[in-house]
Design a protein around this motif. Structure first.
Motif, short mmCIF file in Angstrom:
data_model
loop_
_atom_site.label_atom_id
_atom_site.label_comp_id
_atom_site.label_asym_id
_atom_site.label_seq_id
_atom_site.Cartn_x
_atom_site.Cartn_y
_atom_site.Cartn_z
N PRO A 1 0.84 -1.20 0.00
CA PRO A 1 0.00 0.00 0.00
C PRO A 1 0.87 1.25 0.00
CG PRO A 1 -0.82 -1.59 1.60
CD PRO A 1 0.51 -2.11 1.11
N GLY A 2 0.51 2.21 -0.83
CA GLY A 2 1.23 3.47 -0.91
C GLY A 2 2.44 3.47 -1.84
N ALA A 3 2.74 2.33 -2.49
CA ALA A 3 3.93 2.25 -3.35
C ALA A 3 3.53 1.95 -4.79
CB ALA A 3 4.87 1.16 -2.84
N MET A 4 4.38 2.43 -5.71
CA MET A 4 4.20 2.14 -7.14
C MET A 4 5.40 1.32 -7.61
SD MET A 4 2.61 5.61 -8.88
CE MET A 4 3.70 5.45 -10.20
N PHE A 5 5.15 0.52 -8.64
CA PHE A 5 6.26 -0.25 -9.23
C PHE A 5 5.91 -0.46 -10.70
CE2 PHE A 5 9.52 -3.39 -9.80
CZ PHE A 5 10.45 -3.12 -8.79
N ASN A 6 6.61 0.22 -11.58
CA ASN A 6 6.37 0.13 -13.02
C ASN A 6 7.49 -0.66 -13.67
OD1 ASN A 6 4.10 1.80 -12.77
ND2 ASN A 6 5.39 3.61 -12.84
N THR A 7 7.12 -1.54 -14.58
CA THR A 7 8.11 -2.39 -15.24
C THR A 7 7.87 -2.43 -16.73
OG1 THR A 7 6.71 -4.31 -14.79
CG2 THR A 7 8.52 -3.89 -13.24
N GLN A 8 8.87 -2.94 -17.44
CA GLN A 8 8.78 -3.11 -18.89
C GLN A 8 9.53 -4.38 -19.27
OE1 GLN A 8 11.08 0.04 -20.89
NE2 GLN A 8 11.92 0.52 -18.85
N LEU A 9 9.00 -5.06 -20.26
CA LEU A 9 9.70 -6.22 -20.81
C LEU A 9 10.49 -5.72 -22.01
CD1 LEU A 9 8.68 -9.81 -21.18
CD2 LEU A 9 9.39 -8.63 -23.27
N VAL A 10 11.77 -6.08 -22.05
CA VAL A 10 12.63 -5.66 -23.15
C VAL A 10 13.20 -6.87 -23.85
CG1 VAL A 10 13.22 -3.46 -22.06
CG2 VAL A 10 14.69 -5.43 -21.69
N SER B 1 12.89 -2.02 -14.65
CA SER B 1 12.02 -1.02 -14.05
C SER B 1 11.74 0.06 -15.10
CB SER B 1 12.68 -0.40 -12.81
OG SER B 1 13.87 0.25 -13.19
N ALA B 2 10.59 0.70 -14.96
CA ALA B 2 10.20 1.76 -15.89
C ALA B 2 9.80 2.97 -15.05
CB ALA B 2 9.04 1.32 -16.77
N ASP B 3 10.59 3.99 -15.09
CA ASP B 3 10.37 5.22 -14.34
C ASP B 3 10.57 5.02 -12.83
OD1 ASP B 3 9.80 6.63 -16.67
OD2 ASP B 3 7.68 6.07 -16.58
N THR B 4 9.65 4.30 -12.21
CA THR B 4 9.73 4.17 -10.76
C THR B 4 9.58 2.72 -10.31
OG1 THR B 4 8.82 4.95 -8.66
CG2 THR B 4 7.26 4.63 -10.44
N GLY B 5 10.39 2.35 -9.36
CA GLY B 5 10.31 1.02 -8.77
C GLY B 5 10.42 1.16 -7.27
N GLU B 6 9.35 1.67 -6.65
CA GLU B 6 9.41 2.01 -5.22
C GLU B 6 9.49 0.77 -4.34
OE1 GLU B 6 6.96 6.20 -5.49
OE2 GLU B 6 5.98 4.45 -4.64
N SER B 7 8.55 -0.16 -4.50
CA SER B 7 8.56 -1.32 -3.62
C SER B 7 7.73 -2.45 -4.23
CB SER B 7 7.98 -0.94 -2.24
OG SER B 7 8.10 -2.03 -1.37
N ALA B 8 8.37 -3.60 -4.42
CA ALA B 8 7.68 -4.79 -4.94
C ALA B 8 7.76 -5.90 -3.92
CB ALA B 8 8.30 -5.24 -6.26
N ARG B 9 6.66 -6.62 -3.76
CA ARG B 9 6.61 -7.74 -2.81
C ARG B 9 7.28 -8.96 -3.42
NH1 ARG B 9 1.07 -8.92 -0.24
NH2 ARG B 9 2.46 -9.87 1.27
N GLY B 10 8.27 -9.47 -2.74
CA GLY B 10 9.09 -10.55 -3.24
C GLY B 10 8.36 -11.80 -3.68
N LEU B 11 7.78 -12.52 -2.75
CA LEU B 11 7.19 -13.82 -3.07
C LEU B 11 5.95 -13.72 -3.94
CD1 LEU B 11 7.64 -15.62 0.36
CD2 LEU B 11 9.07 -15.78 -1.69
N TRP B 12 5.39 -12.53 -4.06
CA TRP B 12 4.16 -12.33 -4.82
C TRP B 12 4.42 -11.85 -6.24
CZ3 TRP B 12 -0.52 -13.59 -2.58
CH2 TRP B 12 -0.46 -13.89 -1.23
N SER B 13 5.67 -11.64 -6.59
CA SER B 13 6.02 -11.14 -7.93
C SER B 13 6.76 -12.22 -8.68
CB SER B 13 6.89 -9.88 -7.79
OG SER B 13 6.17 -8.87 -7.09
#
Length: 194
Positions: free
Chosen positions: A125-134, A175-187
């Motif tokens: 909650p309160g965090a963003m995480f943007n990604t891209q496949l390259v 990461s794309a722009d911002t990678g504040e916080s990603a949950r480990g086991l859930w990603s």
């Protein structure tokens, strides 16, 4: 022209012989015996039953076809990832064909073909995480997960892409722009050859 007539005559003769065999001209033969006689006549005329040979060929071809598939999860939470840095999926649950490298979190195509990739990112909650496949450094698909809206909810997002790849093409998640916080086991990150 005479060859054409001879060929047509041989086919007609074979059909007449087959018809007489199957109608019981040979007396009290059962169906299996009639069928075996039919096959024998056809083989002597140069015909072959290719169905079994084709089936064996397809089985052999399929057994040679490589299976390429992987699935990996983040080993730990990832925080404050800089733009275009590799997102690490270090816990491998499947790596058939050994095309995924958990140390670099990169997939290298072992052969030319079409591949499907899916990745899921979960945030706090309160965090963003943007990604891209390259692929070979070029962005082809994106995933935006915004935990800043929706109160105290954990947010998750998934993306899927199908790519035509050449041997040794490399795919990874950045990461794309911002990678504040990603949950480990859930990603997770997974892929396979179609």
């Amino acid at each position: 022209m005479s060859f054409l007539y001879a060929s047509m005559f041989a086919k007609l003769y074979g059909a007449v012989l087959l018809f007489s065999l199957l109608l019981g001209a040979s007396g009290s033969d059962d169906f299996i015996t009639k069928y075996e006689k039919y096959n024998s006549v056809c083989r002597r005329m140069g015909y072959q039953d290719k169905r079994c040979e084709e089936r064996d060929h397809l089985r052999h071809r399929d057994s040679l076809q490589e299976v390429i598939a992987f699935h990996a999860r983040m080993s730990t939470d990832q925080k404050n990832i800089k733009n275009r840095n590799v997102v690490v999926f270090g816990t491998v649950t499947l790596n058939t064909g050994k095309a995924y490298n958990p140390t670099t979190s990169k997939f290298t195509a072992p052969s030319r073909g079409h591949y499907s990739f899916t990745w899921t990112i979960a945030t706090y909650p309160g965090a963003m995480f943007n990604t891209q496949l390259v692929i070979n450094g070029k962005s082809v698909s994106y995933n935006h997960v915004n935990g800043r809206v929706g109160g105290n909810n954990y947010e998750a997002g998934s993306s899927t892409v199908i790519l035509k790849m050449e041997k040794n093409d490399v795919v990874s998640i950045l990461s794309a722009d911002t990678g504040e916080s990603a949950r480990g086991l859930w990603s997770s990150f997974s892929g396979f050859k179609l």
